[in-house]
Design an enzyme around this catalytic site. Structure first.
Site, PDB file in Angstrom:
ATOM      1  N   TYR A  11      -8.313  13.183 -10.642  1.00  0.00           N
ATOM      2  CA  TYR A  11      -8.497  14.635 -10.770  1.00  0.00           C
ATOM      3  C   TYR A  11      -7.162  15.313 -11.088  1.00  0.00           C
ATOM      4  O   TYR A  11      -7.066  16.119 -12.024  1.00  0.00           O
ATOM      5  CB  TYR A  11      -9.068  15.169  -9.456  1.00  0.00           C
ATOM      6  CG  TYR A  11      -9.186  16.671  -9.371  1.00  0.00           C
ATOM      7  CD1 TYR A  11     -10.248  17.345  -9.943  1.00  0.00           C
ATOM      8  CD2 TYR A  11      -8.226  17.415  -8.670  1.00  0.00           C
ATOM      9  CE1 TYR A  11     -10.359  18.725  -9.842  1.00  0.00           C
ATOM     10  CE2 TYR A  11      -8.334  18.791  -8.558  1.00  0.00           C
ATOM     11  CZ  TYR A  11      -9.392  19.443  -9.144  1.00  0.00           C
ATOM     12  OH  TYR A  11      -9.502  20.804  -9.045  1.00  0.00           O
ATOM     13  N   SER A  33      -4.437  22.818 -10.401  1.00  0.00           N
ATOM     14  CA  SER A  33      -4.477  22.509  -8.966  1.00  0.00           C
ATOM     15  C   SER A  33      -3.138  21.962  -8.516  1.00  0.00           C
ATOM     16  O   SER A  33      -2.410  21.335  -9.303  1.00  0.00           O
ATOM     17  CB  SER A  33      -5.560  21.455  -8.739  1.00  0.00           C
ATOM     18  OG  SER A  33      -5.418  20.848  -7.480  1.00  0.00           O
TER      19      SER A  33
END
Lengths: 327, 327
Positions: B149, B125
């Protein structure tokens, strides 16, 4: 102040311990307790008036990390690691100690959970970088390690930044240059020759140079390394900011620069003890190493390294040889 | 060819499954077996002539990873993750699924150890980057995530590169842009509005825009995401090289660009369904997000994204709305 040193029996750990004992404090705070941990028992420093505990323990064993932080040290130096060559040769051991051990420590601190928030100083490495890279690596360059050791250190940096951001502790990861001149016996590390060619000749012994004199690398003395660790311990978290992993200043010089410094300080006779025996394996390994960093952030934060290899040789003669050498 | 998709019940996983079934193969190789895994049972795709297994399983449970790779899939898509908001809200769950789960998978592959070396495609990501950064982020920019994350994804990238370097598998980590237009219901993700302001008006519903129209971000359609995954699966490891984590191409555009595209395609009536309700929390979060990448490596490797937001809106209308919308 209570200080925990994990990896206290290693070369840097012992020098750090001695320096802290000699200083009696860190920043403006007196040290009243030292906890010295390593897989072998660390030596008890002489002349310390506070409490000293030594513990032979493996950080990767369940329960060890919890025991280490139960005494709520104010400052934790995490220097323990399986070195590069061994982490490459033994995949499981490297990940167990360098990754799992580090995470156990970080989680043990986190799980105290009542506002306990020590400073954690983690020694990372320029091995987080992997070739190809620019001649001078800037602070914002990406980490693409080419060893499992470098991977484990890069992961430790990421965890340390996230745990710091979350307020579990107040961490800083410092990427040490290659430490030179390492005291002690020649070792089999691929980087060993950088130290061997200075240390052995000053002891009257021959040393092998396996690479060309044009090879450039990134250095700091053991004395500078201790200075880095002490400085890292006292910086405010606000000054460090959210990017908690920092490339430290060092000296970029070639093997020829090393030899020139040795000649200036110790003379031709000493330099003549360096024997050139090219080693293709070492040549190939060293070819993938970083040659210089623009350590702007660390310099702004007040970290200081040597400015010439002469300083590094002088530091070795003063700190290890009592000021003399075998001419 | 046997393909394992972990995270097969998610939006991207379902679209990928459908695309693979429609294609019947990947690269030049026919697909004869699909293993679809997620924490909930993934739907069985219609019209596939090969063998399909679905399994509801949690990758972070001991033994799950070993079961998944026991059938020695040739190609593994690892799409499963706790999303950003949940990983931030539940520290333990995020690390357990996103870090431990990923490591269990990688180790399960490694421990087969008889030369088994599947291609592993791991969705990373742009959350591996953390502000401040330049207006356009180059390929060699450092990863300083500002969320747990992002930290977990960056660690996954490092592990994947090291395990690939060691020959345990042949991995590639692709950093997806923000996927837009996401189909389905509005969700509470901070990034949700980028999709909501297109999807809901085209459905005849109002949508809330919580930020200024000047906000710029980095997008690719679900259709492009499926294309990325398929392309990543077929690239040779030599072409990828040792740096296995890659920022993908995308479209850098502002909310105003989104709205202009919607107006061109669907008209003023549809655009009038966007209601401006500034949300200071979302404004603050989005302010820390990347706005554009110079995804040179990925473009050279043949990854292709949309060139205009019109393309993204058209893809949504074609793929999700059967070619029509509520005017």
């Amino acid at each position: 102040m209570h200080i925990l040193i994990i990896g206290a029996a290693g070369m840097v750990g012992r020098k750090l311990t001695d320096a802290l004992v000699a200083d009696g404090g860190i920043g403006a705070k007196p040290i009243d307790r030292l906890s010295l941990v390593d897989v072998i028992e660390a030596p008890v420093p002489a002349g310390f008036s506070g409490k000293v505990e030594t513990l032979a323990a493996d950080l990767s064993e369940p329960g060890t990390a919890e025991r280490l932080v139960a005494g709520r040290p104010d400052l934790i130096f995490h220097l323990a690691a399986i070195v590069s060559g061994e982490a490459e040769a033994d995949f499981d051991k490297g990940y167990r100690i360098n990754l799992d051990g580090t995470r156990y420590l970080f989680d043990a601190i986190r799980l105290i959970g009542d506002g306990y928030c020590p400073r954690v100083v983690f020694t990372s490495s320029i091995a987080v970088f992997g070739a190809p890279f620019p001649a001078t690596i800037p602070d914002e360059y990406f980490t693409t390690p080419l060893t499992s050791y470098g991977t484990q250190k890069a992961i430790g940096e990421l965890l340390l930044s996230d745990y710091s951001r979350r307020g579990f502790f107040d961490g800083i990861a410092i990427r040490l240059p290659t430490i030179c001149v390492r005291p002690g016996k020649p070792n089999k590390a691929a980087s060993g020759f950088f130290s061997n060619i200075i240390r052995e000749p000053l002891n009257g012994q021959e040393a092998v140079l396996p690479v060309a004199e044009s090879v450039r690398h990134w250095f700091a003395s053991p004395r500078a390394a201790v200075g880095f660790l002490k400085h890292a311990a006292t910086l405010s978290g606000d000054a460090i900011g959210p990017r908690r992993a920092i490339s430290l200043p060092g000296l970029s010089c070639t093997v020829a620069d090393e030899i020139d410094a040795l000649r200036r300080i110790a003379g031709d006779n000493v330099v003549a003890r360096i024997k050139r025996v090219p080693d293709p394996t070492i040549i190939r390994i060293v070819d993938g190493w970083a040659t210089a960093f623009d350590a702007k952030r660390a310099s702004e934060l007040g970290f200081v390294a040597e400015k010439s290899f002469d300083e590094i040789v002088h530091a070795h003669i003063e700190d290890e040889l009592g000021g003399t050498f075998v001419a």
